[in-house]
Design a protein around this motif. Structure first.
Motif, short mmCIF file in Angstrom:
data_model
loop_
_atom_site.label_atom_id
_atom_site.label_comp_id
_atom_site.label_asym_id
_atom_site.label_seq_id
_atom_site.Cartn_x
_atom_site.Cartn_y
_atom_site.Cartn_z
N TYR A 74 0.83 -1.20 0.00
CA TYR A 74 0.00 0.00 0.00
C TYR A 74 0.87 1.26 0.00
O TYR A 74 0.53 2.26 -0.66
N GLN A 77 1.88 1.83 -3.43
CA GLN A 77 0.78 2.39 -4.20
C GLN A 77 0.69 3.91 -4.01
O GLN A 77 0.46 4.65 -4.97
N TRP A 81 1.07 6.93 -6.79
CA TRP A 81 0.10 8.01 -6.92
C TRP A 81 0.79 9.37 -6.88
O TRP A 81 0.33 10.34 -7.49
N THR A 240 -3.49 -3.15 -7.56
CA THR A 240 -4.13 -2.19 -6.67
C THR A 240 -5.42 -2.81 -6.16
O THR A 240 -5.95 -3.76 -6.76
N MET A 261 -9.14 3.16 -9.69
CA MET A 261 -8.12 2.13 -9.91
C MET A 261 -7.55 2.21 -11.33
O MET A 261 -6.35 2.01 -11.54
N GLU A 264 -5.04 4.99 -11.46
CA GLU A 264 -3.75 4.55 -10.92
C GLU A 264 -2.98 3.75 -11.98
O GLU A 264 -1.76 3.91 -12.12
#
Length: 482
Positions: A74, A77, A81, A240, A261, A264
């Protein structure tokens, strides 16, 4: 150089659940509370408290066991971003990101606008966030622990105020310096409780009281020594996920999470200069059941709105067996993103037509099935009836057509024998030969075929493709030109 540090104090909890302040939530590791949200703090729960005591104080406490692998994923991720705002992103353990944003100011106008956009983007995801701004990586990291508002460091024109930054840094607690515990204890015993107290010491006194690590830390903090950080590199595969407390009952409720999503994924593909060939979805339901399905992608360019439309179109044929607790998206099949060379007389309309055709194929595949749509391809054969072959749309590759020999767009399944009247070939009227012959001689190893092909014109001015069988001396109609 200008750095922004984004610190996520509830990273481990955010990776597992939506840490809203309405329901008390806590992250548990080794039987003790590690992280907790504001609602849990209000109920009297504290960090390092035993799980038994915490539940006794707050029976409605929602506890989650720490998952370090998921927490790190995470974290990555969130780093991915961050590439929306800077091309220089680094991981700052244990729960922060570091962005070098000096080159991003021209894009966003000024620092204040960049700061607000950055803050809004992460808070829309329900994340608690602390931000630090500094002229060095360590200064930004240090101030992010304080949660100082950017308005105190930025003037009305959106520019960083160096004196205000220096004062904020001097007021920061010295216990937040990246030093070993024994050195922090020495600073505390010497009464050096603020970073400003440490900075005011001469270098000789620092070296006499501490080792070279202290001097190196201070020089990196003030910018007298470079402090390079390794850039974050995304993984070879994209993954994701979204967690839904209580579950989502209807497919339409998944539209917003799926849209986020796919955005992303768009950032990931732009960063790696790749194009994906499929979307692998996993639905995890509250009862523990899970389902997997795939969305094939054959577009020449990544188009998030179109992909969202295709996924929702596919969802129309899916009946959810229960509330969706978690949704994951994985992509493993990528191709290099190639920019076609532009010619002087290229027609933009042709590219748009190709995109529209691919969009149509994608929609038909989702409605009718992946193997129901086929495209015509050519193979290496001399006889025209053997050159065309139907292949699945997913395996189709564009091939250059030989422009030296004209070929009709419509070929008859079986050649039609022609009649002759008064020495002229006829098919629903007389035919006038315009061009030919083109000799084709093949299949001598089986049943030899020797044909002379001609282009003829019908009385309604349509063009036909004829051939004369040189062995039987008969004439046949084989196709029509568009």
């Amino acid at each position: 150089m200008l750095y922004i540090c984004l610190r996520f104090p509830l990273l481990g909890l955010d990776a597992l659940t939506n840490t809203t302040n309405v329901q008390p939530c806590a992250l548990v590791d080794g039987g003790r509370v590690q992280l907790l949200n504001r609602a849990a703090k209000t109920a009297g729960v504290t960090a390092s408290m035993s799980l038994t005591t915490a539940i006794a104080l707050c029976p409605e406490l929602h506890c989650r066991q720490r998952d370090r692998a998921r927490e790190q994923h995470y974290w990555h991720q969130l780093a991915l971003w961050a590439y929306r705002f800077s091309d220089d992103v680094s991981l700052s353990p244990p729960n922060a990101l570091l962005l070098e944003v000096s080159r991003s100011l021209r894009l966003f106008g000024n620092l204040q606008r960049l700061y607000r956009t950055l803050l809004s983007a992460y808070r829309k995801r329900g994340l608690q966030l602390r931000v630090g701004i500094g002229n060095t990586p360590m200064a930004a990291e240090l101030l992010s622990r304080q949660g100082i508002r950017a308005a105190t460091l930025v003037n009305a024109r959106g520019e960083l105020q160096r004196p205000a930054l220096k004062n904020a840094l001097a007021a920061a607690p010295s216990r937040h310096l990246p030093l070993a515990a024994p050195q922090l204890s020495v600073l505390h015993n010497m009464g050096l409780r603020r970073v400003g107290d440490v900075l005011s010491l001469p270098r000789k006194e620092l070296l006499s009281a501490f080792d070279d690590t202290m001097a190196d830390t201070i020089e990196r903090l003030t910018g007298r020594r470079s402090d390079p950080r390794p850039r974050f590199q995304p993984s070879e595969h994209f993954h994701t996920e979204r967690q839904f407390d209580g579950g989502l009952q209807q497919c339409e409720q998944l539209r917003l999470p799926i849209s986020a999503m796919l955005r992303e994924l768009e950032i990931y593909l732009r960063l790696r200069q790749r194009l994906n060939r499929d979307l692998h979805w996993s639905f995890h339901f509250l009862d523990g059941h899970h389902e997997h399905w795939q969305t094939p992608v054959s577009l020449r360019h990544f188009q998030q709105p179109l992909l969202l439309e295709l996924v929702m179109l596919q969802l129309q044929h899916v009946r959810l067996p229960g509330p969706v607790e978690r949704l994951t998206l994985t992509c493993r099949d990528f191709i290099a993103l190639e920019t076609p060379a532009e010619q002087l007389f290229d027609c933009p309309e042709q590219g748009r037509q190709q995109d529209a055709m691919q969009q149509l194929f994608a929609k038909l595949q989702l409605r009718l099935g992946e193997h129901t749509i086929q495209r015509l391809a050519s193979r290496d054969a001399l006889l025209p009836e053997h050159q065309g072959i139907a292949c699945p749309s997913a395996n189709y590759q564009h091939q250059r057509v030989d422009q030296q020999a004209l070929r009709p767009s419509w070929l008859l399944t079986t050649p039609l024998e022609l009649d002759q009247q008064a020495g002229k070939l006829c098919w629903r009227g007389p035919l006038e030969i315009l061009q030919g012959p083109e000799r084709l001689d093949s299949h001598w190893w089986q049943q030899r075929q020797v044909r002379d092909y001609y282009i003829a014109q019908h009385r309604d001015h349509g063009l036909c493709w004829l051939f004369k069988d040189c062995l039987s001396q008969r004439w046949y109609l084989h196709g029509f030109f568009s």
